[in-house]
Write an enzyme that holds these catalytic residues in place. Structure first.
Site: not given
Length: 803
Positions: A517-519, A522-523, A525, A539, A633
């Site tokens: 789904l995304g990056r 912190s890692g 998803v 995540k 963030d």
């Protein structure tokens, strides 16, 4: 319930007992035998009064501060009525309350240090018992009370709890805070019930009204008993002849009298259907008359809600903390040319150097000019001119009923440019317990039928006898049986939505982490579907090391229990070997950046909803959580959109996880995102919630413009400055000059003119304040929410949008 002694019943009775009573056993146990203890780590380790009204145990969340407390079982927010260790919280792991063999009840922290204990080192103590009155008592074998919590109230008085010369109600320090605050309710040396502000700078009595005196307030100091009480019907009576009745007077209603953190004493009634509290009486009908509420030099004004404000020539000392009040923008000496700035219908109580009657205003101002100690004078026109020379400015308030003005002494160079407009208004946080105001009676209303002391003694005694009989029967039947660990674990699993997942379970749910789904920093998803068909976002945390699963559990469980409609809900976690995963609710519209910086664009209504909702979520993290959370963030990628584009902030709390035991430089590397980072990151200054305010300011400007403001502007082949820097440089002077022509120039052209001009102007004004380089000049998120709420309904007034 964990006890040190747990004799067993025969096996056949054990089976029958759990079939019938296991679901309610932990809810109905109201006593703790000598030699037993309650653990902070077990949510089922509690005492509950037989009528289910009160619960006693550890109050807190996860690894945060915890208190041994008594609270209302059925109130929506678990309203606390008593705390043993309000100023010395214990750790959320390893702490316990024990009724020791020597008869003392002792609270110990994780390191076994004693935090609090009763003064009952008598071997006659046989049990601790929570009564239906909300009173926690220590009893001997004959049922005699040797110690009771009613003798040591915190901020709340309960029905039939006697209030005496040796007791005092002390407010909490603020919303979401439980340590002792500045407002006290007690019997003073004149035998009169009193409300007093006892702050770091001054102590000042404000109720009964000091201007009226004892007898003018319908009180008497011709008594020495100093005792007060309110009964089951809501009638209050004191030995100084002060009395009142609840507006919903009658039996069968749960009530409490609380010294609130805003300085007001209020009587509340519980609405059993909603679990919310209703205010049925309050001491201060004019909130601005509470002393100390706005700090030194500050003024309380009604707009129409009470707010704190700085007078002309002054500014907020510490934004967001009105206890610090206001500070002058000037340096004043007796040798400079001085003048006065008039602020009408404003007065400051007390600190009079001199009081003169029947003189002119000019003469009054001359007195102040000639006295170097004078900072202002108050002049009242109430038939005869009254002059009050002030050495300090405390307890300021503005009222249309005040027949006079305050005249502030300032340097002449300042006075020429200062207008008599109150600046820097900020809301005063009222009690979050009060939801409805019901026809409040005056503080001096009399009771048609006085409380009968004989009735009260009889009532309390009768209740006590009944409770002893019922408790004794319960002890004989159930008291010696311990609940097996399997039953406790099953009960906790059913009642908790937050849980630990197995790695194999999440690997299967995400089809071996197939759909990304995304990056982020912190890692990555991944999308997944759990066995119960819930769609989730998983995540995988990267680059994070931990000492063990218990540490990870302690930190994550804290985040998992934070809940707000504008924060993404965490369902659980996984910690196996080196795997660290977090499981969140799935957001169908994904993140804000995918709508803001692509061909598909959001309408203005949705954009304003995102700006306001994000502000509410951050305000909750900064001001209302038991453990305040700094996001570190904030950016469009971390603002997810739910049904109807309701914003939800993701990744909150990960800065705390990522930086456990780390340095600020490490925090910056992990959590910062170029273009959204506040200047203090680069300057290596201490990180506060103001870094989130800065990032939020960048985000809402991007919401207005529809482009990345972190992009550099290229001229003649060279990078000149960022879009953000140029935007602020160009627009800020125009706002200061009250121009509006810039609005059409900066709004996203994809909106085709369909937007609210007032909302755009408000967002830009707020954003420019948020991105100030000096963090002390940035607003708090609470004040940002207030500012945006002022124009929330603008789009409803104009159709489709104002032009």
């Amino acid at each position: 319930m964990k006890t040190s002694a747990s004799p067993r019943f025969p096996s056949f009775f054990t089976v029958a007992f759990f079939l019938l009573f296991s679901s309610s056993f932990s809810e109905t146990r109201n006593f703790l035998p000598r030699g037993s203890s309650l653990s902070v780590e077990d949510d089922s380790d509690i005492l509950t009064s037989l009528d289910q009204t009160f619960t006693c145990g550890f109050y807190g969340m996860g690894d945060n501060a915890c208190w041994f407390s008594i609270w209302f079982t059925n109130s929506k927010e678990r309203t606390v009525v008593w705390m043993a260790n309000r100023d010395r919280p214990v750790n959320g792991q390893g702490s316990r309350i024990s009724l020791r063999p020597d008869g003392a009840m002792v609270l110990t922290d994780v390191d076994d240090s004693t935090i609090w204990e009763t003064n009952t080192t008598s071997t006659d103590v046989s049990r601790a018992e929570l009564l239906d009155t909300g009173n926690l008592v220590l009893k001997d074998t004959r049922g005699k009370i040797l110690w009771q919590s009613f003798d040591f109230p915190t901020d709340t008085l309960l029905p039939n709890q006697f209030f005496t010369k040796s007791t005092k109600l002390i407010s909490r320090l603020g919303r979401g805070m439980y340590s002792s605050g500045y407002f006290n309710f007690f019997f003073d040396n004149n035998n009169v019930l009193t409300l007093m502000y006892d702050g770091p700078d001054i102590s000042s009595i404000y109720w009964p009204d000091p201007d009226f005196g004892v007898f003018g307030s319908h009180r008497t100091n011709y008594n020495s008993s100093r005792v007060a009480v309110f009964d089951e019907m809501g009638n209050f009576l004191s030995s100084d002849e002060f009395q009142f009745s609840a507006s919903d007077m009658g039996f069968g209603i749960i009530r409490r009298l609380t010294m609130d953190y805003d300085g007001n004493l209020r009587l509340y009634s519980l609405n059993n259907e909603t679990g919310l509290w209703v205010t049925t009486w309050e001491a201060m009908l004019e909130q601005c008359k509470v002393h100390g509420i706005c700090g030194r030099n500050a003024i309380c004004v009604y707009t129409p809600k009470p707010k704190c404000s700085c007078p002309p020539g002054y500014e907020v000392t510490e934004p967001g903390n009105w206890h610090k009040g206001c500070k002058p923008k000037f340096n004043q000496t007796c040798s400079q040319e001085l003048t006065f700035v008039q602020v009408g219908q404003v007065d400051f109580y007390g600190f009079d150097l001199n009081y003169t009657q029947s003189i002119s205003r000019d003469t009054c101002s001359k007195f102040c000019l000639e006295d170097c100690r004078c900072v202002a004078f108050s002049y009242r026109l109430s038939g005869d001119g009254r002059c009050y020379i002030k050495s300090a400015l405390f307890n300021g308030y503005k009222s249309p009923n005040f027949p006079g003005s305050i005249y502030l002494k300032v340097p002449a160079s300042v006075g020429r440019y200062e207008s008599a407009i109150l600046s820097g208004t900020n809301p005063i946080c009222g009690s979050n317990d009060s939801t409805i105001m019901m026809g409040l009676p005056s503080m001096y209303d009399t009771i048609s039928k006085k409380v009968k002391w004989v009735y009260l003694y009889w009532f309390v005694s009768a209740i006590g006898v009944i409770e002893i009989l019922i408790a004794s029967a319960g002890w004989l039947l159930f008291g010696r049986h311990g609940v097996p660990d399997s039953v406790e674990e099953g009960y906790c699993a059913i009642t908790s939505q937050f849980r630990k997942f197995r790695y194999a379970e999440l690997k299967k749910a995400t089809m071996n982490f197939k759909e990304v789904l995304g990056r982020g920093g912190s890692g990555a998803v991944y999308k997944g579907v759990l066995a119960d068909e819930r769609v989730v976002a998983v995540k995988r945390l990267e680059g994070i090391s931990y000492q063990g699963e218990d540490v990870f559990w302690a930190e994550v469980s804290t985040i998992g229990q934070i809940y707000h409609m504008n924060l993404v809900r965490m369902w659980g976690f996984c910690a196996e070997a080196s795997h660290r995963l977090l499981v969140y609710e799935y957001m169908e519209h994904q993140s804000l950046d995918k709508h803001l910086f692509s061909r598909s664009s959001l309408g203005w209504k949705e954009r304003f909803k995102v700006a306001l909702g994000t502000a509410k979520g951050l305000a909750y993290l900064h001001h209302e959580c038991l453990e305040w959370v700094i996001h570190c963030d904030v950016k469009p990628e971390n603002i997810l959109l739910h049904t109807e584009f309701e914003p939800k902030i993701s990744d909150f709390g990960l800065a705390k996880l990522s930086n456990r035991g780390g340095s600020n430089s490490e925090l910056s590397r992990i959590r910062g995102t170029k273009g959204y980072m506040a200047p203090e990151w680069a300057l290596n200054l201490p990180i506060t919630a103001k870094v989130d305010v800065y990032s939020y300011g960048v985000v809402i400007l991007e919401i207005v413009k529809g482009i990345r403001l972190s992009n550099l502007i290229i001229e003649d082949g060279e990078a000149q400055e960022s879009e953000l820097t140029r935007f602020v440089r160009v627009v800020k002077p125009k706002i200061n000059c009250k121009e509006e022509s810039w609005i059409e120039e900066i709004v996203d052209q994809r909106l085709n003119g369909e937007y609210s001009r007032r909302q755009v102007m408000k967002i830009v004004e707020v954003a420019i304040c948020c991105v100030e380089e000096d963090r002390d000049q940035r607003p708090t998120m609470d004040s940002v929410v207030e500012a945006l709420l002022e124009c929330e309904d603008e789009s409803k007034i104009h159709s489709p949008y104002a032009q």
